[in-house]
Design an enzyme around this catalytic site. Structure first.
Site, mmCIF file in Angstrom:
data_model
loop_
_atom_site.group_PDB
_atom_site.id
_atom_site.type_symbol
_atom_site.label_atom_id
_atom_site.label_comp_id
_atom_site.label_asym_id
_atom_site.label_seq_id
_atom_site.Cartn_x
_atom_site.Cartn_y
_atom_site.Cartn_z
ATOM 1 N N TRP A 1 0.823 -1.224 0.000
ATOM 2 C CA TRP A 1 0.000 0.000 0.000
ATOM 3 C C TRP A 1 0.848 1.262 0.000
ATOM 4 C CZ3 TRP A 1 -0.468 -4.100 3.333
ATOM 5 C CH2 TRP A 1 0.226 -3.993 4.536
ATOM 6 N N GLU B 1 -5.359 1.076 5.730
ATOM 7 C CA GLU B 1 -5.437 1.562 7.108
ATOM 8 C C GLU B 1 -6.555 0.859 7.887
ATOM 9 O OE1 GLU B 1 -3.445 3.176 8.842
ATOM 10 O OE2 GLU B 1 -2.099 3.906 7.284
ATOM 11 N N GLY C 1 -11.607 -10.445 11.017
ATOM 12 C CA GLY C 1 -12.400 -10.088 12.192
ATOM 13 C C GLY C 1 -12.953 -8.679 12.096
ATOM 14 N N TYR D 1 -7.963 8.999 13.531
ATOM 15 C CA TYR D 1 -6.686 8.396 13.118
ATOM 16 C C TYR D 1 -6.660 8.132 11.599
ATOM 17 C CZ TYR D 1 -3.409 4.963 11.733
ATOM 18 O OH TYR D 1 -2.447 4.327 11.011
ATOM 19 N N ASP E 1 -1.896 6.774 16.230
ATOM 20 C CA ASP E 1 -2.307 5.412 16.568
ATOM 21 C C ASP E 1 -1.463 4.925 17.750
ATOM 22 O OD1 ASP E 1 0.175 4.980 15.511
ATOM 23 O OD2 ASP E 1 -0.439 3.377 14.143
ATOM 24 N N CYS F 1 10.649 1.276 17.960
ATOM 25 C CA CYS F 1 10.112 1.502 19.306
ATOM 26 C C CYS F 1 8.932 0.551 19.501
ATOM 27 C CB CYS F 1 9.681 2.962 19.437
ATOM 28 S SG CYS F 1 9.465 3.477 21.147
HETATM 29 S S1 SF4 Z 1 15.140 5.666 22.004
HETATM 30 FE FE1 SF4 Z 1 14.152 3.743 22.397
HETATM 31 S S2 SF4 Z 1 12.374 4.210 23.692
HETATM 32 FE FE2 SF4 Z 1 13.111 6.135 22.802
HETATM 33 S S3 SF4 Z 1 11.849 6.418 20.985
HETATM 34 FE FE3 SF4 Z 1 13.720 5.368 20.347
HETATM 35 S S4 SF4 Z 1 13.241 3.177 20.453
HETATM 36 FE FE4 SF4 Z 1 11.651 4.292 21.585
#
Ligand code: SF4
Length: 346
Positions: free
Chosen positions: A27, A40, A84, A123, A141, A195
């Site tokens: 996409w 999305e 779902g 969102y 999100d 993250c």
């Molecule tokens: S440093 Fe680590 S905790 Fe901070 S935004 Fe980056 S991945 Fe996330």
């Protein structure tokens, strides 16, 4: 550094990182609103890898707004089967019909109109507005909330509407002109692949590491803070996998409102019955069971409910009181939610 100092640093950190690290996804090949919209909606509550085949199949059968608006509902459900949250599929089609009626078949390019479409909340509207139309509209999100929560060591629960609103407003102020869509995607991407929600975030390769409060204070595992969730309601069900001598399966259609509205189901009733009670109940519903093959116990988790199911598989004589359907027809034409389908697959 205060929060207000950190927000403006995000575009300069994330845009170059995204240009080097963005995953190639089906996409992302263009910025066609229909494509971004479908992806999305599919990606809500579902992993990227799981969505890919659904997305490709959906677009090959329903390549544009008009084909979605004019498709039989059953076809849309069939294409959605396994993802779902079927109300999302129903809303997609309602929105497509509204676009045909009110917007001459052209996806609207302003936030109020985008938000007026069924199934599109802030969102999704933000994602479409920024990615497709370069509007400075954040798409906040779970990924974005997590990144910001860790970046700023937010002590307030990120699922509180006031916190989401504050993050949205702060991001809106720093959206980079001409790069709105890329910025939206870079924030989402950082949350999805660096993250990460489960396990340890990959701070050593994160472009925000030198300004991220949680990382610098060695407290990444403490964020995001969430409010306590209400427990799901639990329900017990006895399900009947009734097969006739030709291996056809008894099904019925659910009511057109409430959970799994309008989809197909295996006959079932409240409570967990023993074998004799199940045989009696099958007779009461119009089946003529000749043998009870096996009993299977499974659970299925919905957003607010958990079903604990005991399924009895029985061979029955054909009867006019129930609708029996061939397995291959059931496979291709009837939308049977996973909660019931799992008993056919074991
Ligand atoms: S440093 Fe680590 S905790 Fe901070 S935004 Fe980056 S991945 Fe996330």
């Amino acid at each position: 550094m205060s929060s207000s100092d950190l927000y403006p640093l995000l575009p300069e950190r994330l845009l170059p990182w995204f240009s080097r690290n963005a995953r190639e996804l089906p996409w992302r090949r263009d910025h066609e609103p229909y494509h971004v919209w479908i992806s999305e909606i599919m990606l809500q509550q579902t992993r990227v890898e799981a969505v890919k085949p659904y997305y490709i199949r959906f677009l090959s059968e329903l390549p544009d707004i008009s084909s979605l608006a004019n498709a039989p509902e059953e076809q849309v459900f069939k294409l959605w089967e396994g993802l779902g949250y079927y109300s999302r599929a129903r809303n997609l089609q309602r929105a497509a019909r509204m676009i045909m009626d009110r917007f001459d078949g052209v996806f609207p390019n302003q936030m109020p109109e985008i938000l007026s479409l069924p199934g599109i909340g802030p969102y999704t509207a933000g994602a479409i507005a920024s990615i497709c139309f370069e509007l400075p509209e954040p798409a906040v999100d779970g990924n974005v909330l997590r990144v910001i929560s860790r970046l700023l060591c937010l002590e307030d629960p990120v699922d509180a509407p006031s916190v989401r609103k504050e993050i949205t407003e702060s991001l809106r102020r720093i959206y980079p002109a001409g790069k709105c869509g890329t910025f939206t995607q870079s924030l989402m991407e950082l949350g999805a692949i660096v993250c990460v929600p489960n396990g340890t975030p990959a701070c050593s390769i994160c472009p925000l590491a030198d300004i991220c409060k949680a990382f610098l204070e060695n407290r990444t595992e403490q964020y995001p803070v969430r409010s306590e969730k209400k427990a799901r309601r639990e329900e017990n069900l006895t399900v009947f996998l009734l097969r006739d001598q030709n291996d056809r399966i008894a099904v019925s259609q659910r009511p057109d409102h409430g959970l799994l509205a309008g989809l197909w189901e295996l006959p079932h009733m409240d409570g967990l019955l023993n074998e004799q009670e199940a045989l009696d109940a099958a007779r009461d519903m119009g089946a003529a069971p000749v043998s009870l093959i096996r009993c299977m116990n499974r659970s299925h988790v919905f957003t607010h409910i958990i079903w604990h199911m005991r399924c009895y598989e029985m061979i029955c004589e054909s009867t006019d009181n129930l609708l029996f359907v061939n397995r291959d027809v059931l496979e291709t034409r009837y939308s049977l939610p996973t909660a019931f389908r799992q008993f056919l697959e074991t």
